[in-house]
Motif scaffolding. Structure first.
Motif, short mmCIF file in Angstrom:
data_model
loop_
_atom_site.label_atom_id
_atom_site.label_comp_id
_atom_site.label_asym_id
_atom_site.label_seq_id
_atom_site.Cartn_x
_atom_site.Cartn_y
_atom_site.Cartn_z
N VAL A 41 -11.50 11.83 63.19
CA VAL A 41 -11.75 12.62 62.68
C VAL A 41 -11.38 11.92 61.75
CG1 VAL A 41 -11.24 14.96 61.34
CG2 VAL A 41 -11.88 15.00 63.70
N THR B 135 -19.35 15.96 56.12
CA THR B 135 -19.26 17.37 56.13
C THR B 135 -17.85 17.98 54.99
OG1 THR B 135 -19.79 19.85 56.41
CG2 THR B 135 -18.33 18.35 58.16
N ASP B 136 -18.34 19.04 54.78
CA ASP B 136 -16.26 19.87 54.04
C ASP B 136 -15.77 21.11 54.72
OD1 ASP B 136 -18.45 21.75 53.41
OD2 ASP B 136 -17.46 21.87 51.71
N ILE C 43 -16.29 12.74 62.26
CA ILE C 43 -16.46 13.29 61.41
C ILE C 43 -15.81 12.70 60.29
CG2 ILE C 43 -15.96 15.73 60.49
CD1 ILE C 43 -16.35 16.75 62.79
N GLN D 118 -10.40 24.83 51.94
CA GLN D 118 -10.61 24.22 53.59
C GLN D 118 -9.83 25.11 53.82
OE1 GLN D 118 -9.43 19.55 54.51
NE2 GLN D 118 -12.48 20.09 54.36
N LEU E 227 -14.07 14.47 56.92
CA LEU E 227 -13.47 15.61 56.51
C LEU E 227 -13.16 15.78 54.61
CD1 LEU E 227 -14.64 18.33 57.66
CD2 LEU E 227 -11.93 18.41 57.84
N ALA F 238 -12.71 21.00 63.66
CA ALA F 238 -13.51 19.09 63.57
C ALA F 238 -13.12 18.36 64.72
CB ALA F 238 -13.02 18.44 62.13
N ASP G 186 -11.00 24.87 59.45
CA ASP G 186 -12.05 23.52 59.46
C ASP G 186 -11.68 22.72 60.74
OD1 ASP G 186 -13.53 25.60 57.81
OD2 ASP G 186 -12.19 24.90 56.14
N ILE G 187 -9.95 22.50 60.46
CA ILE G 187 -9.96 21.10 61.34
C ILE G 187 -9.74 21.15 62.55
CG2 ILE G 187 -7.49 19.18 60.77
CD1 ILE G 187 -6.84 20.24 58.41
#
Length: 568
Positions: A543, A473-474, A516, A524, A518, A532, A528-529
């Protein structure tokens, strides 16, 4: 303008040409499958390919076709000589002046109505085609005589434009003057020569004879030369058809092909070969060692017999040799003792189960990230089929909903079109309501919770302790379920994040690890990070930050690394 003399006889070497040897049998065949698959990955079309489309996707090294380059060079030289001859014969200064004089004379002969006279004089002065055409529509019925003469003036100005372009585009060094009609004919021939030369350049690069306009080229070749070119073109087309069938592109109609499972396997092997070739410098072994222990597959390695070892894995030749070396045969018999017996070690390869969640939400369309995601999926499936055939793999498409997908569907997946353009979206849909269907809601949101839930159902049914989810995913989730109610919340909402984290904890209870991948994007954020990392912490996952182009390498090698840790 008379046509140049025929350039016949230049293709005579093709008379000794054997179509069955295109290209040389010692040369590798052209890669038809990769080009077809890359088109499918980019456009999501699992349709059939025509003969022409297939030929345009394939590149053949012309050096493999005997005499082709030499004859193409000769043909190019003849066309270039014809072009040089024209440029060395004529000059353009006089015809430029003549074209300008004709336009002015024609313009002065027209009598515009008073209401349009100012605009007409301005258009003539600036030599504006558009303005003259506009005056035609403004003239009206009352000025029909003027309107009827304007198209002729527009044509005269167009001729002047072409003469000016001829003088600017080509460097003439001759002394012979031209009339305007002759200049237009010469311009058309020079442009035709340029077009044919460009086509020949393309053929020399790709071997695709379809680039050549044979109808135009025949004006410069005799009948025999044209016939040889057509024979060569037909031979190459037949070769491509044979290679298509050998590489899994099945004939589905008179002029069309479709993908077969063989084509999928071939493309997967090519992608995997590319991945491993790029990583040779790491010296990492591709084939992990299996666990030595009680298993079904015998290893060449042996050990001395110990109490409890199964004699079904006894190395009979080795054990007999040990007995004979110890005391030799007695009365034609060999007496074997326990210390003579050696046993084959066995290999035990544990099974792993993986669900790959492919993000096909609206944001994946940026930079073509969805293409990299699908290529990764095909590569991973190819790896497991070839190296770990006992492993379980399930793909799940993730957008507003989560849908299990078969391998044959992966290439056709596409990011969902964005249908809600408001900067803030707060919608709830009760999917238990029979009046509401999936087509009634926006599809471009990211529902990680539903995707994890779907993956959990598949993985809990697998009889192995080695279960993992690979989430590609992003960014943050923007949709989730609470019972039968579907929430679409953008910008990302803590309510959706908490629902997704709860599902991750349920995965952890089932012994499922979440990893994940990423994908880096222009929008981004640090949030988001952080999310995750929170998502994988509960399952002791990781991640992995990846650019889209390297995604297939990261995923494939991470899978191999994990399989090594399982069996070590």
């Amino acid at each position: 303008m008379s046509k140049p003399e025929s350039l016949g006889g230049i293709i005579h070497t093709y008379q000794k040409y054997d179509p069955l040897t295109i290209p040389s049998p010692n040369q590798p065949p052209p890669d038809l499958v990769s080009a077809a698959f890359e088109q499918m990955l980019a456009y999501g079309e699992q349709r059939e390919f025509t003969d022409e489309e297939l030929a345009n996707m394939v590149k053949i090294d012309p050096s493999q076709i005997g005499g082709m380059i030499a004859n193409l060079d000769f043909l190019k030289q003849k066309l270039q000589d014809r072009k040089k001859q024209i440029l060395a014969t004529y000059e353009t200064k006089k015809v430029e002046k003549e074209a300008a004089r004709q336009f002015q004379q024609h313009a002065n002969s027209l009598r515009p109505p008073k209401g349009l006279e100012k605009d007409y004089r301005q258009a003539v002065k600036e030599e504006q085609l558009y303005e003259l055409e506009n005056l035609y529509y403004r003239s009206g019925r009352e000025n029909r005589d003027f309107a009827q003469k304007l198209p002729g003036l527009v044509q005269t100005l167009g001729d002047k434009y072409q003469v000016d372009e001829l003088a600017a585009k080509y460097e003439f060094t001759g002394r012979q003057s031209m009339t305007v009609p002759e200049a237009l004919e010469i311009k058309a021939e020079l442009e035709e020569l340029d077009k044919l030369l460009e086509q020949l350049d393309q053929v020399q690069k790709t071997g695709q004879m379809g680039y050549i306009d044979l109808e135009e080229l025949q004006e410069y070749l005799d009948q025999e030369g044209m016939e040889h070119l057509r024979e060569l073109n037909q031979a190459i087309e037949n070769y491509i058809r044979r290679q298509a069938e050998e590489q899994g592109l099945e004939k589905s109609g008179p002029n069309s092909y479709q993908m077969t499972p063989k084509a999928y396997r071939l493309f997967q092997s090519k992608v995997l070969s590319t991945i491993f070739n790029e990583l040779q410098a790491s010296r990492t072994g591709r084939h992990p060692d299996a666990v030595l222990g009680e298993g079904a597959v015998e290893s060449p390695r042996t050990k001395e017999y110990e109490f409890g070892d199964s004699v079904t894995h006894m190395d009979i030749p080795g054990s007999l040799i040990n007995a004979m070396l110890r005391e030799g045969p007695t009365n034609g018999r060999v007496r074997m003792k326990p210390e003579d017996i050696i046993i084959h070690r066995t290999k035990n390869t544990p099974k792993a189960a993986t669900c790959v969640l492919l993000d096909m939400s609206g944001s994946m369309r940026y930079d073509g990230q969805y293409v990299n995601v699908k290529r990764m999926g095909l590569a991973l499936d190819g790896l497991i089929r070839s190296e770990y055939p006992g492993d379980f793999l399930q793909f799940i498409e993730m957008y507003t909903f989560a849908k299990p997908r078969h391998l044959s569907e992966i290439a056709g997946l596409m990011p969902k079109a964005v249908t809600a353009h408001s900067p803030v979206v707060r919608q709830v849909a009760d999917m238990a309501n029979p009046k509401i269907t999936e087509s009634d809601v926006h599809w471009h949101f990211t529902n990680i919770q539903h995707a994890l839930q779907t993956a959990r159902r598949y993985l809990t049914a697998q009889d192995t302790p080695n279960k993992q989810v690979m989430l590609i995913t992003d960014g943050l989730p923007t949709a989730h379920f609470e019972g039968s109610k579907l929430y679409l919340l953008y910008p990302p909402d803590p309510r959706t994040e908490e629902a997704t984290l709860r599902e991750a904890k349920l995965c952890a209870r089932e012994g499922i690890t979440i990893n994940i991948f990423l994908i880096s994007t222009w929008n981004q954020t640090e949030e988001d990070i952080r999310f995750a990392r929170r998502l994988v912490e509960s399952t002791q996952g990781r991640v992995i930050f990846s650019t889209g182009r390297d995604l297939d390498r990261y995923v494939v090698w991470d899978y191999i690394k994990r399989r090594k840790s399982i069996i070590s």
